[in-house]
Motif scaffolding. Structure first.
Motif, PDB file in Angstrom:
ATOM      1  N   VAL A 142       0.834  -1.213   0.000  1.00  0.00           N
ATOM      2  CA  VAL A 142       0.000   0.000   0.000  1.00  0.00           C
ATOM      3  C   VAL A 142       0.861   1.254   0.000  1.00  0.00           C
ATOM      4  O   VAL A 142       0.586   2.218  -0.712  1.00  0.00           O
ATOM      5  CB  VAL A 142      -0.939   0.013   1.230  1.00  0.00           C
ATOM      6  N   PHE A 143       1.932   1.252   0.810  1.00  0.00           N
ATOM      7  CA  PHE A 143       2.763   2.448   0.991  1.00  0.00           C
ATOM      8  C   PHE A 143       4.123   2.250   0.327  1.00  0.00           C
ATOM      9  O   PHE A 143       4.694   1.171   0.390  1.00  0.00           O
ATOM     10  CB  PHE A 143       2.963   2.729   2.484  1.00  0.00           C
ATOM     11  N   SER A 144       4.622   3.312  -0.299  1.00  0.00           N
ATOM     12  CA  SER A 144       5.906   3.193  -0.992  1.00  0.00           C
ATOM     13  C   SER A 144       6.923   4.211  -0.488  1.00  0.00           C
ATOM     14  O   SER A 144       8.042   3.851  -0.129  1.00  0.00           O
ATOM     15  CB  SER A 144       5.714   3.353  -2.498  1.00  0.00           C
ATOM     16  N   ASP A 145       6.569   5.479  -0.458  1.00  0.00           N
ATOM     17  CA  ASP A 145       7.486   6.542  -0.032  1.00  0.00           C
ATOM     18  C   ASP A 145       6.985   7.117   1.289  1.00  0.00           C
ATOM     19  O   ASP A 145       5.843   7.585   1.383  1.00  0.00           O
ATOM     20  CB  ASP A 145       7.552   7.649  -1.082  1.00  0.00           C
ATOM     21  N   PHE A 146       7.848   7.111   2.292  1.00  0.00           N
ATOM     22  CA  PHE A 146       7.430   7.437   3.647  1.00  0.00           C
ATOM     23  C   PHE A 146       8.508   8.276   4.330  1.00  0.00           C
ATOM     24  O   PHE A 146       9.663   7.864   4.413  1.00  0.00           O
ATOM     25  CB  PHE A 146       7.202   6.113   4.406  1.00  0.00           C
ATOM     26  N   MET A 147       8.110   9.475   4.779  1.00  0.00           N
ATOM     27  CA  MET A 147       9.034  10.312   5.539  1.00  0.00           C
ATOM     28  C   MET A 147       8.532  10.454   6.970  1.00  0.00           C
ATOM     29  O   MET A 147       7.345  10.686   7.204  1.00  0.00           O
ATOM     30  CB  MET A 147       9.177  11.703   4.930  1.00  0.00           C
ATOM     31  N   ILE A 148       9.456  10.328   7.924  1.00  0.00           N
ATOM     32  CA  ILE A 148       9.167  10.550   9.339  1.00  0.00           C
ATOM     33  C   ILE A 148       9.875  11.841   9.742  1.00  0.00           C
ATOM     34  O   ILE A 148      11.100  11.965   9.593  1.00  0.00           O
ATOM     35  CB  ILE A 148       9.682   9.385  10.211  1.00  0.00           C
ATOM     36  N   ALA A 149       9.116  12.809  10.244  1.00  0.00           N
ATOM     37  CA  ALA A 149       9.693  14.102  10.621  1.00  0.00           C
ATOM     38  C   ALA A 149       9.293  14.448  12.050  1.00  0.00           C
ATOM     39  O   ALA A 149       8.176  14.166  12.480  1.00  0.00           O
ATOM     40  CB  ALA A 149       9.215  15.198   9.666  1.00  0.00           C
ATOM     41  N   SER A 150      10.213  15.076  12.769  1.00  0.00           N
ATOM     42  CA  SER A 150       9.934  15.481  14.139  1.00  0.00           C
ATOM     43  C   SER A 150      10.906  16.587  14.531  1.00  0.00           C
ATOM     44  O   SER A 150      11.842  16.886  13.789  1.00  0.00           O
ATOM     45  CB  SER A 150      10.073  14.286  15.093  1.00  0.00           C
ATOM     46  N   ARG A 151      10.673  17.169  15.707  1.00  0.00           N
ATOM     47  CA  ARG A 151      11.558  18.232  16.182  1.00  0.00           C
ATOM     48  C   ARG A 151      12.995  17.719  16.338  1.00  0.00           C
ATOM     49  O   ARG A 151      13.953  18.438  16.130  1.00  0.00           O
ATOM     50  CB  ARG A 151      11.035  18.778  17.521  1.00  0.00           C
ATOM     51  N   ARG A 152      13.093  16.442  16.738  1.00  0.00           N
ATOM     52  CA  ARG A 152      14.419  15.830  16.894  1.00  0.00           C
ATOM     53  C   ARG A 152      14.580  14.713  15.863  1.00  0.00           C
ATOM     54  O   ARG A 152      13.964  13.661  15.981  1.00  0.00           O
ATOM     55  CB  ARG A 152      14.583  15.284  18.315  1.00  0.00           C
ATOM     56  N   LYS A 153      15.429  14.956  14.877  1.00  0.00           N
ATOM     57  CA  LYS A 153      15.609  13.987  13.782  1.00  0.00           C
ATOM     58  C   LYS A 153      16.139  12.648  14.294  1.00  0.00           C
ATOM     59  O   LYS A 153      15.792  11.589  13.760  1.00  0.00           O
ATOM     60  CB  LYS A 153      16.554  14.563  12.721  1.00  0.00           C
ATOM     61  N   GLU A 154      16.952  12.689  15.374  1.00  0.00           N
ATOM     62  CA  GLU A 154      17.525  11.433  15.867  1.00  0.00           C
ATOM     63  C   GLU A 154      16.441  10.464  16.346  1.00  0.00           C
ATOM     64  O   GLU A 154      16.608   9.236  16.259  1.00  0.00           O
ATOM     65  CB  GLU A 154      18.540  11.703  16.990  1.00  0.00           C
ATOM     66  N   LYS A 155      15.315  10.991  16.837  1.00  0.00           N
ATOM     67  CA  LYS A 155      14.219  10.105  17.235  1.00  0.00           C
ATOM     68  C   LYS A 155      13.597   9.432  16.013  1.00  0.00           C
ATOM     69  O   LYS A 155      13.198   8.268  16.072  1.00  0.00           O
ATOM     70  CB  LYS A 155      13.158  10.895  18.008  1.00  0.00           C
ATOM     71  N   CYS A 156      13.511  10.152  14.907  1.00  0.00           N
ATOM     72  CA  CYS A 156      13.008   9.572  13.654  1.00  0.00           C
ATOM     73  C   CYS A 156      13.958   8.479  13.163  1.00  0.00           C
ATOM     74  O   CYS A 156      13.520   7.405  12.714  1.00  0.00           O
ATOM     75  CB  CYS A 156      12.863  10.651  12.585  1.00  0.00           C
ATOM     76  N   ASP A 157      15.267   8.754  13.276  1.00  0.00           N
ATOM     77  CA  ASP A 157      16.265   7.773  12.843  1.00  0.00           C
ATOM     78  C   ASP A 157      16.194   6.500  13.699  1.00  0.00           C
ATOM     79  O   ASP A 157      16.402   5.390  13.192  1.00  0.00           O
ATOM     80  CB  ASP A 157      17.668   8.383  12.923  1.00  0.00           C
ATOM     81  N   GLU A 158      15.886   6.660  14.991  1.00  0.00           N
ATOM     82  CA  GLU A 158      15.736   5.495  15.872  1.00  0.00           C
ATOM     83  C   GLU A 158      14.579   4.613  15.408  1.00  0.00           C
ATOM     84  O   GLU A 158      14.664   3.380  15.463  1.00  0.00           O
ATOM     85  CB  GLU A 158      15.500   5.950  17.314  1.00  0.00           C
ATOM     86  N   ILE A 159      13.484   5.232  14.961  1.00  0.00           N
ATOM     87  CA  ILE A 159      12.351   4.447  14.453  1.00  0.00           C
ATOM     88  C   ILE A 159      12.770   3.649  13.231  1.00  0.00           C
ATOM     89  O   ILE A 159      12.467   2.455  13.104  1.00  0.00           O
ATOM     90  CB  ILE A 159      11.144   5.365  14.132  1.00  0.00           C
ATOM     91  N   VAL A 160      13.496   4.289  12.324  1.00  0.00           N
ATOM     92  CA  VAL A 160      13.947   3.593  11.108  1.00  0.00           C
ATOM     93  C   VAL A 160      14.855   2.421  11.477  1.00  0.00           C
ATOM     94  O   VAL A 160      14.754   1.332  10.889  1.00  0.00           O
ATOM     95  CB  VAL A 160      14.659   4.569  10.156  1.00  0.00           C
ATOM     96  N   LYS A 161      15.716   2.616  12.470  1.00  0.00           N
ATOM     97  CA  LYS A 161      16.582   1.515  12.924  1.00  0.00           C
ATOM     98  C   LYS A 161      15.749   0.349  13.436  1.00  0.00           C
ATOM     99  O   LYS A 161      16.071  -0.824  13.180  1.00  0.00           O
ATOM    100  CB  LYS A 161      17.515   2.005  14.031  1.00  0.00           C
ATOM    101  N   SER A 162      14.684   0.651  14.176  1.00  0.00           N
ATOM    102  CA  SER A 162      13.841  -0.430  14.707  1.00  0.00           C
ATOM    103  C   SER A 162      13.116  -1.161  13.576  1.00  0.00           C
ATOM    104  O   SER A 162      12.917  -2.375  13.647  1.00  0.00           O
ATOM    105  CB  SER A 162      12.847   0.120  15.740  1.00  0.00           C
ATOM    106  N   LEU A 163      12.735  -0.438  12.523  1.00  0.00           N
ATOM    107  CA  LEU A 163      12.111  -1.092  11.357  1.00  0.00           C
ATOM    108  C   LEU A 163      13.127  -2.005  10.672  1.00  0.00           C
ATOM    109  O   LEU A 163      12.813  -3.143  10.305  1.00  0.00           O
ATOM    110  CB  LEU A 163      11.605  -0.043  10.362  1.00  0.00           C
ATOM    111  N   ASN A 164      14.350  -1.501  10.506  1.00  0.00           N
ATOM    112  CA  ASN A 164      15.401  -2.305   9.866  1.00  0.00           C
ATOM    113  C   ASN A 164      15.706  -3.560  10.681  1.00  0.00           C
ATOM    114  O   ASN A 164      15.925  -4.639  10.122  1.00  0.00           O
ATOM    115  CB  ASN A 164      16.665  -1.467   9.697  1.00  0.00           C
ATOM    116  N   ALA A 165      15.705  -3.400  12.020  1.00  0.00           N
ATOM    117  CA  ALA A 165      16.008  -4.535  12.889  1.00  0.00           C
ATOM    118  C   ALA A 165      14.959  -5.633  12.759  1.00  0.00           C
ATOM    119  O   ALA A 165      15.265  -6.818  12.920  1.00  0.00           O
ATOM    120  CB  ALA A 165      16.111  -4.073  14.338  1.00  0.00           C
TER     121      ALA A 165
END
Length: 417
Positions: free
Chosen positions: A21-44
């Motif tokens: 269903v979803f192809s291109d997805f951006m996660i944005a927040s005041r602190r980018k490192e928190k967004c990067d942590e989510i991506v790491k958990s998806l990769n894991a």
């Protein structure tokens, strides 16, 4: 998606699980490192591997920053999982950049604990004229509670007369005191006066004044407190046959005792106070003789309390038990009175194993993804500003069963209400 807290983490996991269903997805927040942590958990977890997932820093209070981000990424839909204070700035940016909108909680101003849909409903003409869809309140309550009501009205009732939304967290996080979502929003909500609808009028109560024991499936009896909750406002408008609408939530006695203390000592205040704070001196430097060693700073007590309370995102590992949320409805079908109870139970540990978050975040994040799925698939597209019950509930109900929040129906049994 704007936001990188517990609900956003769950929503991101569910989006990554639905690559068809979803192809291109951006996660944005005041602190980018928190967004990067989510991506790491998806990769894991090995999900979202075939999607284009990116992250960005943005201040959701700043319309110009939001516009710059939207103009660069050019999203079709913005899932707003930031703070309710930021709903209007995000809606403004969506209008400016031609982006559709979805959120899970209605707008409330920072300086007043007051929540109603009027501010967001006022955007209806602008979204309609722009050909954009805005979907309001697509969490669990509000969200699934409205879907349940729409489903009941479509399939089981000619007229709904009584609606009671019942929300029980029968879990235990083994902390002395913690909130299950943003402490600032949670405590503001609970400490406000109650409100319910009866015979065309809104009736106000003192905070948590009305309560009774209700029995929840797989959990048992729990003391349940009548509260003001925003979905009642839209549901009585969209289902005018409703004679009475109420919202109930469970709280343990220990939680209420702590909450009472917090209020009595002024820590639930949302106005600024002056505080005499010690000056921070750089290492190796000293103040000249006679220089003040303190400075007056302004703090909001509730925001300070939020900083010292456990982070809701960190509760999942030791959380046991389950939630039970549903709608208890009384009305008529073919001239006969009928009762109907539709609900979901969600186990905290199962939610944690799947997403790393506890069940309260899970029950909000999953419906946010399903709402986005409904839009992307073209099933929920209608220019204007709408609450979830304004759309067809059937495809959403189907996905609840597939995405981890299966529902149960009970017909013509005692509703206890």
């Amino acid at each position: 998606m704007i936001g990188a807290g517990g609900v956003a983490t769950v929503c991101a996991h569910k989006i990554a699980q639905n690559e068809d269903v979803f192809s291109d997805f951006m996660i944005a927040s005041r602190r980018k490192e928190k967004c990067d942590e989510i991506v790491k958990s998806l990769n894991a977890k090995g999900i979202g591997q075939h999607m284009n997932i990116s992250t960005a820093q943005v201040d959701a209070d700043d319309v110009e920053q939001l516009k710059a981000l939207f103009s660069d990424f050019r999203p079709e839909l913005c899932i707003n999982l930031a703070l309710p204070y930021q709903d209007l700035t995000i809606m403004d940016a969506c209008l400016a950049c031609g982006v559709n909108y979805l959120d899970t909680a209605n707008y409330e101003p920072r300086d007043e604990a007051h929540f109603e849909y009027s501010w967001q409903w006022a955007y209806a003409d602008r979204f309609r004229e722009a050909g954009l869809t805005a979907i309001l309140g697509c969490g669990f309550d509000p969200g699934v509670s409205g879907i349940y009501t729409a489903y009941a009205a479509k399939h089981h009732f000619d007229e709904i007369h009584n609606l009671d939304i019942v929300d029980c967290n029968g879990g235990n996080h083994h902390k002395a005191f913690a909130t299950n979502f943003n402490p600032e929003i949670n405590i503001r909500e609970i400490t406000q006066k109650g409100l319910y609808y009866k015979d065309g009028k809104w009736i106000e109560t003192e905070p948590l004044e009305i309560h009774k024991s209700l029995t929840y499936p797989e959990i048992g009896p729990r003391e349940s407190y009548l509260m003001h909750h925003e979905e009642l406002e839209s549901l009585v408008k969209n289902y005018p046959t409703i004679r009475q609408a109420r919202f109930w939530m469970t709280f343990g006695q220990q939680y209420l005792t702590y909450l009472d203390v917090i209020q009595n000592i002024g820590m639930s205040r949302i106005d600024e106070i002056e505080y005499e704070a010690p000056l921070v001196i750089e290492e190796g430097k000293t103040l000249p003789p006679g220089h003040p060693t303190t400075a007056k700073v302004k703090i909001v007590p509730l925001q300070f309390l939020k900083a010292v309370l456990p982070n809701p995102q960190d509760l999942g590992e030791n959380y046991d038990g389950e939630t039970s949320i549903g709608c208890r409805i009384r009305g008529v079908k073919d001239g006969k009175e009928k009762t109907y109870y539709v609900y979901n139970n969600c186990k905290h540990q199962e939610a944690y194993k799947e997403t790393g978050m506890q069940g309260v975040s899970y029950t909000t994040g999953v419906p946010a993804m399903i709402g986005a799925m409904m839009f992307v698939k073209g099933l929920w597209r209608k220019p204007g500003v709408w609450n979830v019950e304004n759309f067809d509930p059937d495809p959403f109900m189907e996905q609840l069963n597939k995405q981890g929040l299966p529902w149960v129906e009970v017909f013509n049994e005692d509703l206890e209400l």
